[in-house]
Design a protein around this motif. Structure first.
Motif, PDB file in Angstrom:
ATOM      1  N   ARG A  30      59.986  -6.524  85.051  1.00  0.00           N
ATOM      2  CA  ARG A  30      59.868  -5.184  85.641  1.00  0.00           C
ATOM      3  C   ARG A  30      60.755  -5.050  86.864  1.00  0.00           C
ATOM      4  N   ASP A  31      60.879  -6.116  87.654  1.00  0.00           N
ATOM      5  CA  ASP A  31      61.720  -6.063  88.846  1.00  0.00           C
ATOM      6  C   ASP A  31      63.136  -5.629  88.507  1.00  0.00           C
ATOM      7  N   GLY A  32      63.615  -6.004  87.328  1.00  0.00           N
ATOM      8  CA  GLY A  32      64.980  -5.702  86.942  1.00  0.00           C
ATOM      9  C   GLY A  32      65.263  -4.228  86.751  1.00  0.00           C
ATOM     10  N   TYR A  33      64.221  -3.391  86.698  1.00  0.00           N
ATOM     11  CA  TYR A  33      64.428  -1.956  86.553  1.00  0.00           C
ATOM     12  C   TYR A  33      64.566  -1.252  87.902  1.00  0.00           C
ATOM     13  N   GLY A  34      64.278  -1.945  88.995  1.00  0.00           N
ATOM     14  CA  GLY A  34      64.379  -1.328  90.308  1.00  0.00           C
ATOM     15  C   GLY A  34      63.503  -0.097  90.421  1.00  0.00           C
ATOM     16  N   THR A  35      63.986   0.898  91.159  1.00  0.00           N
ATOM     17  CA  THR A  35      63.185   2.103  91.369  1.00  0.00           C
ATOM     18  C   THR A  35      63.135   3.013  90.138  1.00  0.00           C
ATOM     19  N   LYS A  36      63.800   2.615  89.066  1.00  0.00           N
ATOM     20  CA  LYS A  36      63.658   3.349  87.801  1.00  0.00           C
ATOM     21  C   LYS A  36      62.524   2.787  86.935  1.00  0.00           C
ATOM     22  N   GLY A 289      67.363  -2.924  75.666  1.00  0.00           N
ATOM     23  CA  GLY A 289      67.275  -4.278  76.177  1.00  0.00           C
ATOM     24  C   GLY A 289      68.145  -5.255  75.420  1.00  0.00           C
ATOM     25  N   ARG A 290      68.503  -4.933  74.198  1.00  0.00           N
ATOM     26  CA  ARG A 290      69.339  -5.866  73.420  1.00  0.00           C
ATOM     27  C   ARG A 290      70.787  -5.888  73.900  1.00  0.00           C
ATOM     28  N   TYR A 291      71.156  -4.917  74.727  1.00  0.00           N
ATOM     29  CA  TYR A 291      72.537  -4.876  75.194  1.00  0.00           C
ATOM     30  C   TYR A 291      72.763  -5.632  76.507  1.00  0.00           C
ATOM     31  N   LEU A 292      71.696  -6.161  77.091  1.00  0.00           N
ATOM     32  CA  LEU A 292      71.822  -6.982  78.295  1.00  0.00           C
ATOM     33  C   LEU A 292      70.906  -8.183  78.177  1.00  0.00           C
ATOM     34  N   ALA A 293      71.401  -9.360  78.494  1.00  0.00           N
ATOM     35  CA  ALA A 293      70.535 -10.528  78.606  1.00  0.00           C
ATOM     36  C   ALA A 293      69.613 -10.325  79.805  1.00  0.00           C
ATOM     37  N   PRO A 294      68.392 -10.863  79.772  1.00  0.00           N
ATOM     38  CA  PRO A 294      67.469 -10.679  80.902  1.00  0.00           C
ATOM     39  C   PRO A 294      68.068 -11.051  82.247  1.00  0.00           C
ATOM     40  N   ARG A 295      68.843 -12.135  82.300  1.00  0.00           N
ATOM     41  CA  ARG A 295      69.397 -12.549  83.594  1.00  0.00           C
ATOM     42  C   ARG A 295      70.420 -11.547  84.111  1.00  0.00           C
ATOM     43  N   ASP A 296      71.138 -10.881  83.204  1.00  0.00           N
ATOM     44  CA  ASP A 296      72.120  -9.898  83.652  1.00  0.00           C
ATOM     45  C   ASP A 296      71.441  -8.597  84.071  1.00  0.00           C
ATOM     46  N   ALA A 297      70.381  -8.208  83.362  1.00  0.00           N
ATOM     47  CA  ALA A 297      69.604  -7.046  83.794  1.00  0.00           C
ATOM     48  C   ALA A 297      69.014  -7.308  85.175  1.00  0.00           C
ATOM     49  N   ALA A 298      68.529  -8.537  85.393  1.00  0.00           N
ATOM     50  CA  ALA A 298      67.974  -8.895  86.693  1.00  0.00           C
ATOM     51  C   ALA A 298      69.037  -8.852  87.780  1.00  0.00           C
ATOM     52  N   TRP A 299      70.249  -9.326  87.447  1.00  0.00           N
ATOM     53  CA  TRP A 299      71.308  -9.334  88.454  1.00  0.00           C
ATOM     54  C   TRP A 299      71.644  -7.921  88.905  1.00  0.00           C
ATOM     55  N   PHE A 300      71.866  -7.026  87.943  1.00  0.00           N
ATOM     56  CA  PHE A 300      72.191  -5.659  88.324  1.00  0.00           C
ATOM     57  C   PHE A 300      70.988  -4.956  88.943  1.00  0.00           C
ATOM     58  N   GLY A 301      69.779  -5.339  88.528  1.00  0.00           N
ATOM     59  CA  GLY A 301      68.584  -4.836  89.207  1.00  0.00           C
ATOM     60  C   GLY A 301      68.552  -5.266  90.655  1.00  0.00           C
ATOM     61  N   TYR A 302      68.923  -6.520  90.910  1.00  0.00           N
ATOM     62  CA  TYR A 302      68.992  -7.009  92.290  1.00  0.00           C
ATOM     63  C   TYR A 302      70.015  -6.221  93.095  1.00  0.00           C
ATOM     64  N   LEU A 303      71.183  -5.956  92.521  1.00  0.00           N
ATOM     65  CA  LEU A 303      72.200  -5.206  93.252  1.00  0.00           C
ATOM     66  C   LEU A 303      71.691  -3.818  93.637  1.00  0.00           C
ATOM     67  N   THR A 382      67.997 -11.137  99.793  1.00  0.00           N
ATOM     68  CA  THR A 382      68.012 -11.667  98.426  1.00  0.00           C
ATOM     69  C   THR A 382      66.599 -11.646  97.876  1.00  0.00           C
ATOM     70  N   TRP A 383      66.500 -11.729  96.591  1.00  0.00           N
ATOM     71  CA  TRP A 383      65.184 -11.858  95.970  1.00  0.00           C
ATOM     72  C   TRP A 383      64.529 -13.189  96.338  1.00  0.00           C
ATOM     73  N   ALA A 384      65.334 -14.178  96.698  1.00  0.00           N
ATOM     74  CA  ALA A 384      64.791 -15.500  96.985  1.00  0.00           C
ATOM     75  C   ALA A 384      63.988 -15.533  98.273  1.00  0.00           C
ATOM     76  N   ASP A 385      64.397 -14.734  99.269  1.00  0.00           N
ATOM     77  CA  ASP A 385      63.749 -14.880 100.577  1.00  0.00           C
ATOM     78  C   ASP A 385      63.150 -13.590 101.118  1.00  0.00           C
ATOM     79  N   ASN A 386      63.013 -12.560 100.271  1.00  0.00           N
ATOM     80  CA  ASN A 386      62.413 -11.321 100.737  1.00  0.00           C
ATOM     81  C   ASN A 386      61.581 -10.718  99.602  1.00  0.00           C
ATOM     82  N   PRO A 387      60.354 -10.276  99.878  1.00  0.00           N
ATOM     83  CA  PRO A 387      59.494  -9.756  98.812  1.00  0.00           C
ATOM     84  C   PRO A 387      59.817  -8.335  98.380  1.00  0.00           C
ATOM     85  N   TRP A 388      60.756  -7.660  99.057  1.00  0.00           N
ATOM     86  CA  TRP A 388      61.022  -6.254  98.749  1.00  0.00           C
ATOM     87  C   TRP A 388      61.589  -6.115  97.345  1.00  0.00           C
ATOM     88  N   ARG A 389      60.942  -5.280  96.528  1.00  0.00           N
ATOM     89  CA  ARG A 389      61.413  -4.965  95.174  1.00  0.00           C
ATOM     90  C   ARG A 389      61.282  -3.464  94.957  1.00  0.00           C
TER      91      ARG A 389
END
Length: 450
Positions: A30-36, A289-303, A382-389
């Motif tokens: 879910r985090d990978g979707y950001g505010t959407k 979802g089939r057009y992005l691997a989970p890790r890539d969706a997460a990366w762009f979600g992080y951005l 970063t997602w590693a050191d901050n809880p903001w999602r």
């Protein structure tokens, strides 16, 4: 998302953080979707704590983001379809990529039919369900509102999706309790209160957003780094043949998109698709979802999260420019409760409908869970050191609600965030140890209301 010089160290740190957030179908996905991210209530209503003995609900108020919606324009679809059409003509699509263009066109047609930026079927359902749960949570309150001739005020930012959200919410309440129909007056618009990031009160913020060099350089350093280019290549590689991906990366189609902007467009369609689930051909959702691997969706979600964190949220530790403009909205939350206590108000409920640009700063100003921690000096969010999602702070249809209870001259306030009972910020003393109920006077003191 902007581009500049790659930052190797930051890329390594962010990649190290991804595995814990980039896999599975639960909260991490879910985090990978950001505010959407589409709305999900945070607590089973059957588990709400009862107010202390003798206290009765006398008022409720909310600040709600509009419900799920279509994309605000066709830019992402136009971007990827321009590339897709060229690749199709050149015979440069993968087997999966051959299905991508028709899927995009179908999604774009559905969003156009709804109207770009308008509430989707799912968005209306989210608001109806939240209203019904509010009615069930406080049945005595709404009965007394109808019985005593109190009013329910509905106010919005004036933007179509926020106006419509208020209408859907109010209609759901009256459908659940027809006696409430006379309680509603004409809906109001208050841009200064609920669209402050673009009103006169946000002038300093607008100037900072457009011209602050530290903000620009920070966001550029987050986005344009090797990790982003690698993720973009993987996303595009699912759709286009390797030779065509190299042409995109090499800048041949720079008038249309770079590798990063093209991959961002694919991600943005992926992120908005769940909000349009009811408009899918079978009504069960779109399989983007089939057009992005989970890790890539997460990366762009992080951005996307990084952009929202710095531009709207806790941001830099030495600045409050992103959230101090939410002060009038917090003041209004208190003002309505104080009017009830002082006998100067006629409202039984105040219902506000707004946007992520207002929910995010308000959450930071109030120190709500996930929004307490700004970026430390010299450290990038970063997602590693901050809880903001973004998905947790301001999903589609996210809401902050205050329920007010009275016993004699004593007033208690309970806060719900996405319908989950939460404590007020550190330093506010609850009614009793571990309680989620607070005396109004204690909150006035804690928030320094003079």
């Amino acid at each position: 998302m902007k581009r500049v010089t790659p930052v190797l160290a930051l890329g390594a740190l962010l990649l190290a953080a991804l595995p814990a957030h980039a896999t599975g179908d639960g909260p991490a996905r879910r985090d990978g979707y950001g505010t959407k991210a589409v709305y999900s209530p945070g607590q089973d209503p059957r588990t709400y704590r009862r107010p202390p003995a003798g206290y009765t609900a006398v008022f409720t108020e909310n600040v709600s983001r509009h419900g799920s919606r279509s994309a605000t324009d066709a830019e992402d679809g136009d971007t990827v379809l321009a590339l897709w059409d060229r690749a199709a003509a050149d015979g440069q699509l993968t087997r999966l990529g051959a299905e991508f263009g028709p899927d995009v066109r179908a999604l774009e047609a559905a969003m156009s039919a709804v109207g770009y930026g308008n509430l989707s079927g799912r968005g209306k359902d989210e608001l109806r369900a939240t209203a019904v749960r509010m009615d069930k949570r406080l049945p005595g309150l709404f009965s007394s509102i109808a019985r005593n001739g109190e009013k329910i005020d509905v106010v919005s930012s004036g933007q179509g999706r926020a106006v419509d959200s208020g209408t859907v919410f109010a209609t759901a309440l009256t459908d659940a309790d027809p006696a409430l129909k006379t309680a509603f007056g004409p809906a109001r618009v208050d841009k200064d209160l609920l669209y402050f990031h673009k009103s006169a009160g946000g002038a300093d913020y607008q100037k900072w957003l457009a011209g602050d060099e530290r903000l620009a350089s920070t966001l550029e350093s987050v986005t344009d780094q090797p990790a982003t280019h690698r993720a973009a290549a993987r996303v595009l590689g699912r759709i286009f043949a390797p030779a065509f991906v190299r042409r995109v990366t090499g800048g041949e189609f720079s008038a249309v998109a770079s590798d990063i902007t093209a991959a961002e467009a694919v991600y943005n369609l992926y992120a908005i698709a769940p909000a349009m689930s009811e408009e899918s051909p079978d009504g069960r959702g779109w399989d983007f979802g089939r057009y992005l691997a989970p890790r890539d969706a997460a990366w762009f979600g992080y951005l996307g999260d990084a952009e929202d964190f710095y531009e709207k949220g806790p941001s830099f530790a030495d600045s409050d420019i992103t959230y101090r403009m939410a002060g009038p909205l917090l003041d209004d939350l208190f003002r309505q409760v104080e009017a009830k206590r002082d006998g100067t108000g006629t409202l039984g409920a105040e219902l506000r409908f707004t946007h992520a640009e207002e929910i995010i700063p308000l959450a930071a100003l109030m120190g709500l869970p996930g929004s307490e921690k700004p970026a430390r000096p010299g450290r990038t969010y970063t997602w590693a050191d901050n809880p903001w999602r973004g998905a947790g702070v301001a999903s589609l249809a996210s809401n902050i609600q205050w329920d007010v209870f009275r016993k004699g001259d004593d007033y208690l306030v309970r806060m719900l965030y996405d319908e989950k009972e939460i404590p007020f910020k550190a330093g506010c003393k609850p009614f009793s140890r571990g309680s989620t109920f607070y005396r109004l006077g204690e909150l006035e003191k804690c928030f320094d209301r003079r």
